[in-house]
Design an enzyme around this catalytic site. Structure first.
Site, PDB file in Angstrom:
ATOM      1  N   CYS A 282      32.031  44.732  43.952  1.00 44.89           N
ATOM      2  CA  CYS A 282      33.111  43.890  44.050  1.00 44.89           C
ATOM      3  C   CYS A 282      32.927  42.656  43.447  1.00 44.89           C
ATOM      4  O   CYS A 282      33.327  42.599  42.047  1.00 44.89           O
ATOM      5  CB  CYS A 282      33.266  43.759  45.869  1.00 44.89           C
ATOM      6  SG  CYS A 282      33.980  44.188  46.588  1.00 44.89           S
TER       7      CYS A 282
ATOM      8  N   ASP B 155      38.970  46.659  40.521  1.00 44.04           N
ATOM      9  CA  ASP B 155      37.023  45.882  40.847  1.00 44.04           C
ATOM     10  C   ASP B 155      36.096  47.184  40.400  1.00 44.04           C
ATOM     11  O   ASP B 155      35.005  46.174  39.631  1.00 44.04           O
ATOM     12  CB  ASP B 155      37.109  45.078  41.681  1.00 44.04           C
ATOM     13  CG  ASP B 155      36.953  46.073  42.644  1.00 44.04           C
ATOM     14  OD1 ASP B 155      37.140  46.887  42.977  1.00 44.04           O
ATOM     15  OD2 ASP B 155      36.218  45.118  44.414  1.00 44.04           O
ATOM     16  N   ASN B 156      36.337  48.323  41.114  1.00 43.14           N
ATOM     17  CA  ASN B 156      35.280  48.918  41.012  1.00 43.14           C
ATOM     18  C   ASN B 156      35.978  50.230  41.435  1.00 43.14           C
ATOM     19  O   ASN B 156      37.037  50.136  41.818  1.00 43.14           O
ATOM     20  CB  ASN B 156      33.963  48.799  41.184  1.00 43.14           C
ATOM     21  CG  ASN B 156      34.007  48.823  42.419  1.00 43.14           C
ATOM     22  OD1 ASN B 156      33.737  47.418  42.855  1.00 43.14           O
ATOM     23  ND2 ASN B 156      34.281  49.416  43.360  1.00 43.14           N
TER      24      ASN B 156
ATOM     25  N   HIS C 189      35.734  36.339  47.038  1.00 43.64           N
ATOM     26  CA  HIS C 189      33.971  36.465  46.623  1.00 43.64           C
ATOM     27  C   HIS C 189      33.985  36.054  45.693  1.00 43.64           C
ATOM     28  O   HIS C 189      33.078  36.699  44.715  1.00 43.64           O
ATOM     29  CB  HIS C 189      34.754  37.963  46.617  1.00 43.64           C
ATOM     30  CG  HIS C 189      33.348  38.858  47.338  1.00 43.64           C
ATOM     31  ND1 HIS C 189      33.246  40.343  47.429  1.00 43.64           N
ATOM     32  CD2 HIS C 189      32.276  38.122  48.220  1.00 43.64           C
ATOM     33  CE1 HIS C 189      31.681  40.801  47.816  1.00 43.64           C
ATOM     34  NE2 HIS C 189      31.540  38.841  48.548  1.00 43.64           N
TER      35      HIS C 189
END
Length: 483
Positions: free
Chosen positions: A80, A305-306, A138
């Protein structure tokens, strides 16, 4: 000579970063920008990409129909917060030591964005944009790392890596435990995972009690509200809408869960419901733009994000190998769809390698804002309109001992553990990365190794240590990953 080639030549001659040489737009026509970032969502989950296992996502498909869908779009990390750092700075996060997850505990205050790193939000705000962040942050929890200290006028969301979607005791919620995490984070246990509202220039935040509403819906409500308040003559809007979905915990409201009665596996059914809720949210954002008369001159980005957390068993890993926590294609390759109907073609598919790094310079170029630092990404605006030159000669990844390099269809993966061997794949002939060609293509292996070594020499060591290490199982592959 086409404009894109002229721009690239000018950048080379003048020594500019890849993101500087680009077309300029007048202030009066600057587009709004809506960047929607899902969490742990794989391309194989979306009907836009045509995989048999896809969950119906008609609203995300609408963005693809109105814009350009990249089939080889990559994040800069397979977990993340490092990938978000690369996306928002336009630089490999390793340049400033952001290699592992940003700690979410007040007991570890030093992790996250480092001083001096300019986010795209800061550039846009400095150029007169109204800037809003919604959802997951984050990227650090200290005052100098909050969204409102990094170019956002307002932030509605949570600072850590995850939170619950809904009170697990609510009669309207379906809770499903999953391998590796169980029921983790069904309940909010720390301030850093509570929903709050921050405003620039205001020291105290407002905590939001959101136990009665599903999180994805609440974040969408906030986004739609900002779009509805956008009036003619207002400064253009930059919205960073970072959904948690479909990241764990696996929770769905009955409204979405009931859409998939044929799915007998309750965990997969919950996951499909979470993706469907996300798609509904995208549809509401698109409809709000249309009703406000903003849809033509708004850049909409949809990405993740991934890749998907396929080790939970909820997402397909037979079409792209691996998943989150790995640099196989299923972990590094992500959904990557962009639209700007006023300027870019509609319904186009693009197969060249692109990166999250390219969004920063592309957005600045579209807004006519010069970059003031060297960027690792490239301005995609000329490529949207027919420039067929390569975009990236190579892309690189590193997390602790794990690393990878990609040049065209050729990919190197390895690690720095003792007695490790390189793995060299030809993605064109072997998209599932099943055949190591290190002996059959030794020159290609050496070239990739040399490229990676040169890139690594420019990077910094991690600014903080990993907080944990994982060993997970992806469709026949054992993966080790520090985070």
């Amino acid at each position: 000579m086409k404009f894109g080639k002229m721009a690239a030549l000018a950048a080379t001659v003048l020594g500019l970063s890849p993101g500087v040489a680009s077309g300029q737009e007048s202030k009066s026509t600057r587009p709004n920008v809506i960047m929607i970032v899902a969490d742990d969502l794989g391309a194989t989950d979306l009907s836009s990409y045509g995989y048999p296992s896809a969950i119906p996502t008609p609203n995300i498909d609408r963005i693809a129909a109105r814009g350009v869908k990249f089939t080889r779009g990559y994040s800069t990390a397979s977990v993340c917060s490092p990938s978000r750092a690369g996306l928002l700075t336009g630089q490999y996060q390793q340049r400033f030591g952001f290699e592992y997850l940003a700690p979410s505990s007040p007991r570890q205050p030093d992790g996250g964005l480092q001083p001096g790193q300019t986010l795209v939000s800061e550039k846009l705000k400095g150029a007169g944009y109204r800037t809003v962040a919604i959802g997951k942050w984050h990227l650090g929890i200290t005052p100098d790392r909050l969204p409102t200290a990094r170019g956002f006028d307002e932030f509605f969301g949570f600072l850590g890596g995850e939170t619950s979607y809904m009170d697990p005791a609510s009669p309207d919620v379906v809770n499903q435990a999953a391998p590796y995490v169980g029921e983790r984070s069904f309940r909010r246990e720390a301030e850093s995972t509570q929903i709050g509202r921050w405003r620039a220039g205001v020291a105290e935040q407002e905590w939001i009690r959101n136990e009665g509403q599903y999180l994805t819906d609440a974040l969408t409500d906030e986004a739609v509200g900002h779009i509805r308040r956008q009036k003619p003559g207002d400064p253009p809007l930059f919205m960073y809408l970072a959904h948690l979905a479909p990241h764990s915990p696996f929770q769905a409201s009955r409204k979405y869960y009931d859409r998939f009665p044929r799915e007998k596996d309750p965990l997969k059914r919950t996951y499909a419901a979470m993706v469907s809720a996300l798609d509904d949210g995208v549809g509401r954002v698109m409809s709000a733009l249309e009703k406000a008369g903003l849809s033509e001159n708004t850049i909409v980005v949809f990405t993740s994000d991934n890749g998907a957390a396929t080790y939970f068993g909820v997402s397909d890993c037979t079409r792209l190998s691996g998943g989150k926590l790995s640099y196989n294609e299923g972990g590094a390759r992500v959904p990557y769809i962009v639209s700007w109907p006023a300027q870019w073609p509609r319904g186009r598919q693009e197969s060249r390698n692109v990166s999250h790094l390219d969004l920063y310079p592309t957005i600045l170029a579209a807004a006519g804002i010069p970059a003031d630092k060297a960027l690792d990404g490239f301005d995609l605006t000329p490529r949207m309109n027919g420039d067929d030159t390569p975009i990236h000669e190579a892309l690189f990844w590193r997390t602790g001992p794990e690393f990878a390099a990609l040049m065209g269809d050729w990919k190197l993966m390895s690690n720095t553990r003792p007695n490790s061997f390189p793995w060299t794949f030809d993605l064109k002939r072997d998209p599932l990365e099943t055949r190591n060609l290190m002996f059959e293509a030794p020159d290609r292996t050496r070239e990739l190794q040399a490229r990676y070594k040169a890139w690594q020499s420019e990077m910094k060591p991690p600014a903080w240590a990993p907080t944990s290490g994982f060993q997970v199982f992806h469709c026949g592959r054992v993966v080790f990953h520090d985070q």
